[in-house]
Design a protein around this motif. Structure first.
Motif, short mmCIF file in Angstrom:
data_model
loop_
_atom_site.label_atom_id
_atom_site.label_comp_id
_atom_site.label_asym_id
_atom_site.label_seq_id
_atom_site.Cartn_x
_atom_site.Cartn_y
_atom_site.Cartn_z
N ILE A 71 81.89 17.53 2.17
CA ILE A 71 82.70 16.47 1.58
C ILE A 71 83.70 15.95 2.60
O ILE A 71 83.85 14.76 2.82
CB ILE A 71 83.43 16.97 0.31
CG1 ILE A 71 82.43 17.22 -0.82
CG2 ILE A 71 84.51 15.99 -0.13
CD1 ILE A 71 83.01 17.95 -2.01
N ASN A 72 84.39 16.87 3.27
CA ASN A 72 85.42 16.47 4.24
C ASN A 72 84.83 15.81 5.47
O ASN A 72 85.45 14.91 6.04
CB ASN A 72 86.27 17.68 4.62
CG ASN A 72 87.32 17.97 3.58
OD1 ASN A 72 87.96 17.07 3.06
ND2 ASN A 72 87.49 19.23 3.24
N ALA A 73 83.65 16.21 5.88
CA ALA A 73 83.04 15.64 7.09
C ALA A 73 82.69 14.17 6.90
O ALA A 73 82.72 13.39 7.86
CB ALA A 73 81.81 16.44 7.48
N CYS A 76 85.65 10.00 5.05
CA CYS A 76 86.35 8.85 5.63
C CYS A 76 85.43 7.92 6.40
O CYS A 76 85.88 7.11 7.21
CB CYS A 76 87.49 9.33 6.53
SG CYS A 76 88.81 10.12 5.59
N SER A 77 84.12 8.03 6.15
CA SER A 77 83.19 7.15 6.86
C SER A 77 82.03 6.79 5.95
O SER A 77 81.72 7.51 5.01
CB SER A 77 82.67 7.84 8.12
OG SER A 77 82.01 9.05 7.79
N GLU A 78 81.40 5.65 6.24
CA GLU A 78 80.22 5.27 5.50
C GLU A 78 79.06 6.15 5.94
O GLU A 78 79.02 6.61 7.09
CB GLU A 78 79.87 3.80 5.76
CG GLU A 78 80.79 2.83 5.07
CD GLU A 78 80.30 1.38 5.16
OE1 GLU A 78 79.23 1.13 5.75
OE2 GLU A 78 80.99 0.51 4.63
N ILE A 79 78.13 6.39 5.03
CA ILE A 79 76.94 7.16 5.36
C ILE A 79 75.77 6.20 5.50
O ILE A 79 75.90 5.00 5.20
CB ILE A 79 76.67 8.24 4.28
CG1 ILE A 79 76.52 7.60 2.90
CG2 ILE A 79 77.79 9.28 4.30
CD1 ILE A 79 76.14 8.58 1.81
N LEU A 80 74.62 6.68 5.95
CA LEU A 80 73.47 5.81 6.16
C LEU A 80 72.86 5.33 4.84
O LEU A 80 72.36 4.23 4.75
CB LEU A 80 72.41 6.53 6.99
CG LEU A 80 72.82 6.90 8.41
CD1 LEU A 80 71.73 7.72 9.08
CD2 LEU A 80 73.11 5.64 9.21
N GLY A 81 72.87 6.20 3.83
CA GLY A 81 72.30 5.85 2.54
C GLY A 81 70.94 6.48 2.29
O GLY A 81 70.38 6.33 1.22
#
Length: 105
Positions: A71-73, A76-81
């Motif tokens: 969760i923490n990793a 704060c960023s978008e993921i690929l999906g």
């Protein structure tokens, strides 16, 4: 200034854990076991009532429990999906011609 918080909810059987900004805030155990995403859930409301009074961005729904470090990793960023276990991904940063937010998944 806009104040925002990252909120995560992890469900494992009958145990539900709530995380705010990567730290477990509370835990509840229910007699009913939650083991699948149910279409009766609504983003921003409970069964169409009790509306959330705020703004949402980056809603992710997984069919696997995410670890605190996971969760923490990614919080704060978008993921690929296309990550394993990701069932729905709403970025809310694309819109159609009427300005309505679209699902990014």
């Amino acid at each position: 200034d806009t104040l925002w918080h990252h909120v995560a909810v992890a469900v494992n059987g009958s145990t539900i854990r709530f995380y705010i900004d990567g730290v477990m805030d509370s835990q509840q155990t229910y007699a009913q076991t939650y083991n699948s995403f149910n279409s009766a859930y609504h983003l921003g409301s409970r069964n169409g009532s009790q509306l959330f009074m705020g703004r949402m961005d980056e809603v992710r729904i997984w069919n696997v429990e995410r670890s605190v470090s996971g969760i923490n990793a990614a919080r704060c960023s978008e993921i690929l999906g296309n990550e394993p276990g990701l069932v729905a991904y709403y970025r809310f940063n694309e819109a159609n011609t009427s300005g309505t937010a679209l699902d990014a998944s």
